[in-house]
Design a protein around this motif. Sequence first.
Motif, PDB file in Angstrom:
ATOM      1  N   PHE A 168       0.727  -1.271   0.013  1.00 20.12           N
ATOM      2  CA  PHE A 168      -0.004  -0.108   0.162  1.00 20.12           C
ATOM      3  C   PHE A 168       0.803   1.280   0.133  1.00 20.12           C
ATOM      4  O   PHE A 168       2.124   1.206   0.545  1.00 20.12           O
ATOM      5  N   TYR A 220       0.549   5.375   1.106  1.00 19.27           N
ATOM      6  CA  TYR A 220      -0.486   6.388   1.956  1.00 19.27           C
ATOM      7  C   TYR A 220       0.336   7.627   1.839  1.00 19.27           C
ATOM      8  O   TYR A 220       1.403   7.698   1.874  1.00 19.27           O
ATOM      9  N   GLN A 272       0.579  11.520   3.875  1.00 20.95           N
ATOM     10  CA  GLN A 272      -0.056  12.320   5.075  1.00 20.95           C
ATOM     11  C   GLN A 272       0.425  13.828   4.882  1.00 20.95           C
ATOM     12  O   GLN A 272       1.594  14.122   4.840  1.00 20.95           O
ATOM     13  N   ASN A 312      -0.443  17.304  10.337  1.00 22.73           N
ATOM     14  CA  ASN A 312      -1.475  17.536  11.052  1.00 22.73           C
ATOM     15  C   ASN A 312      -2.886  16.920  10.604  1.00 22.73           C
ATOM     16  O   ASN A 312      -3.866  17.102  10.849  1.00 22.73           O
ATOM     17  N   ARG A 313      -2.473  15.897   9.611  1.00 24.09           N
ATOM     18  CA  ARG A 313      -3.794  15.051   8.937  1.00 24.09           C
ATOM     19  C   ARG A 313      -3.617  13.565   9.085  1.00 24.09           C
ATOM     20  O   ARG A 313      -2.471  13.133   9.486  1.00 24.09           O
ATOM     21  N   GLY A 314      -4.662  12.836   8.851  1.00 26.42           N
ATOM     22  CA  GLY A 314      -4.741  11.607   8.791  1.00 26.42           C
ATOM     23  C   GLY A 314      -4.168  10.903   7.690  1.00 26.42           C
ATOM     24  O   GLY A 314      -3.504  11.603   6.521  1.00 26.42           O
ATOM     25  N   LEU A 315      -3.761   9.799   7.379  1.00 22.85           N
ATOM     26  CA  LEU A 315      -3.198   9.053   6.184  1.00 22.85           C
ATOM     27  C   LEU A 315      -4.341   8.800   5.258  1.00 22.85           C
ATOM     28  O   LEU A 315      -5.298   8.157   5.494  1.00 22.85           O
ATOM     29  N   PHE A 346      -5.272   7.069   1.831  1.00 19.47           N
ATOM     30  CA  PHE A 346      -5.092   5.914   0.999  1.00 19.47           C
ATOM     31  C   PHE A 346      -4.678   6.347  -0.692  1.00 19.47           C
ATOM     32  O   PHE A 346      -5.650   7.079  -1.092  1.00 19.47           O
ATOM     33  N   LEU A 402       4.072  13.748   3.246  1.00 21.81           N
ATOM     34  CA  LEU A 402       4.885  12.835   3.438  1.00 21.81           C
ATOM     35  C   LEU A 402       4.309  11.460   3.298  1.00 21.81           C
ATOM     36  O   LEU A 402       3.173  11.275   3.185  1.00 21.81           O
ATOM     37  N   PHE A 414       4.096   7.265   2.694  1.00 18.33           N
ATOM     38  CA  PHE A 414       4.517   6.063   3.664  1.00 18.33           C
ATOM     39  C   PHE A 414       3.998   4.902   2.746  1.00 18.33           C
ATOM     40  O   PHE A 414       3.082   4.717   2.146  1.00 18.33           O
ATOM     41  N   LEU A 416      -0.859  -3.311   9.524  1.00 14.27           N
ATOM     42  CA  LEU A 416       0.087  -2.763   8.248  1.00 14.27           C
ATOM     43  C   LEU A 416       1.479  -2.526   9.142  1.00 14.27           C
ATOM     44  O   LEU A 416       1.438  -1.926  10.183  1.00 14.27           O
ATOM     45  N   PHE A 445       4.526  -0.189   8.146  1.00 11.36           N
ATOM     46  CA  PHE A 445       4.758   0.790   7.612  1.00 11.36           C
ATOM     47  C   PHE A 445       6.311   1.132   7.294  1.00 11.36           C
ATOM     48  O   PHE A 445       7.233   0.741   8.240  1.00 11.36           O
ATOM     49  N   GLY A 446       6.706   1.839   6.445  1.00 11.49           N
ATOM     50  CA  GLY A 446       8.141   2.220   6.289  1.00 11.49           C
ATOM     51  C   GLY A 446       8.537   3.510   6.989  1.00 11.49           C
ATOM     52  O   GLY A 446       7.438   4.081   7.614  1.00 11.49           O
ATOM     53  N   TYR A 457      -3.576   2.698  15.623  1.00  3.26           N
ATOM     54  CA  TYR A 457      -2.234   2.865  15.473  1.00  3.26           C
ATOM     55  C   TYR A 457      -1.697   4.108  16.309  1.00  3.26           C
ATOM     56  O   TYR A 457      -2.519   4.951  16.579  1.00  3.26           O
ATOM     57  N   ASP A 478       6.983   6.550  12.108  1.00  6.90           N
ATOM     58  CA  ASP A 478       5.909   5.795  11.326  1.00  6.90           C
ATOM     59  C   ASP A 478       4.826   5.402  12.276  1.00  6.90           C
ATOM     60  O   ASP A 478       5.235   5.050  13.502  1.00  6.90           O
ATOM     61  N   PHE A 524      -4.185   6.931  15.557  1.00  3.56           N
ATOM     62  CA  PHE A 524      -5.010   6.879  14.456  1.00  3.56           C
ATOM     63  C   PHE A 524      -5.859   5.624  14.589  1.00  3.56           C
ATOM     64  O   PHE A 524      -5.535   4.618  14.990  1.00  3.56           O
ATOM     65  N   GLN A 558      -7.462  -0.169   4.574  1.00  6.32           N
ATOM     66  CA  GLN A 558      -7.759   0.475   5.635  1.00  6.32           C
ATOM     67  C   GLN A 558      -7.763   1.718   5.411  1.00  6.32           C
ATOM     68  O   GLN A 558      -6.817   2.463   4.852  1.00  6.32           O
ATOM     69  N   PHE A 617      -8.100   5.497   7.090  1.00  3.79           N
ATOM     70  CA  PHE A 617      -7.841   5.975   8.192  1.00  3.79           C
ATOM     71  C   PHE A 617      -8.597   7.427   8.651  1.00  3.79           C
ATOM     72  O   PHE A 617      -8.927   8.182   7.733  1.00  3.79           O
ATOM     73  N   GLY A 618      -8.710   7.518  10.173  1.00  7.90           N
ATOM     74  CA  GLY A 618      -9.303   8.640  10.502  1.00  7.90           C
ATOM     75  C   GLY A 618      -8.214   9.913  10.529  1.00  7.90           C
ATOM     76  O   GLY A 618      -7.335   9.641  10.331  1.00  7.90           O
ATOM     77  N   PRO A 619      -8.620  10.946  10.851  1.00  8.47           N
ATOM     78  CA  PRO A 619      -7.758  12.229  11.049  1.00  8.47           C
ATOM     79  C   PRO A 619      -6.763  12.208  12.303  1.00  8.47           C
ATOM     80  O   PRO A 619      -5.954  12.973  12.305  1.00  8.47           O
ATOM     81  N   ARG A 638      -4.613  13.770  18.583  1.00 10.10           N
ATOM     82  CA  ARG A 638      -3.337  14.153  19.156  1.00 10.10           C
ATOM     83  C   ARG A 638      -3.638  14.181  20.466  1.00 10.10           C
ATOM     84  O   ARG A 638      -4.086  15.174  21.199  1.00 10.10           O
TER      85      ARG A 638
END
Lengths: 113, 114
Positions: free
Chosen positions: A34, A36, A38, A41-44, A46, A88, A90, A101, A103-104, B35, B42, B90, B103, B105-107, B110
């Motif tokens: 996969f 992703y 980012q 300040n946000r989510g990942l 897809f 960013l 991933f 998952l 991640f790298g 996560y 990461d 997350f 999958q 992901f949500g926001p 923090r």
Amino acid sequence: AQSVAQPEDQVNVAEGNPLTVKCTYSVSGNPYLFWYVQYPNRGLQFLLKYITGDNLVKGSYGFEAEFNKSQTSFHLKKPSALVSDSALYFCAQGSGSARQLTFGSGTQLTVLP
Amino acid sequence: AAGVIQSPRHLIKEKRETATLKCYPIPRHDTVYWYQQGPGQDPQFLISFYEKMQSDKGSIPDRFSAQQFSDYHSELNMSSLELGDSALYFCASSLERSGTDTQYFGPGTRLTVL
């Protein structure tokens, strides 16, 4: 244990030029791979995934990735980079039995205007 | 399209306090994952649930617990908070039990521990 490597912490590319973000994975059965993205300040979000089939996978926002089994790589590519692609990125590997998952370490892409 | 909802988005706690993070998966998704992403790191898998049962466990401290409820939302309970627990947490959801499913992901929440 499976692992994912992103050898470049930072990639800089000029706007309009092609971009490549590298990823290699550990061999563990059939690799489910996969990408992703980012933003700060946000989510990942897809982008795309490889499960089986064609080695070239097309995803969101014009991104694509090439699965290369012999080199155990899954590099992310885009023919023409945009400044808004700066983020960013991933790479991640999922296994068929476990659902997590791995991640790298991430690659910071900066597209210069 | 509906996405994964996480609440609260920001949380500040003192050391040794407790915190509860909530996650609402995409409608009809039956699997939830948690996560933890430390600063400049990461995301690390903590735990996952399928059909309200724990399915996989990662590097989740014993001080943390989680569950998935009948409406498929999930809560991550964190006790005896430590400074090192400060991170972005997350939640992700997917449909069906398979490592191949995407999958989403949500926001994130923090968490800052002072």
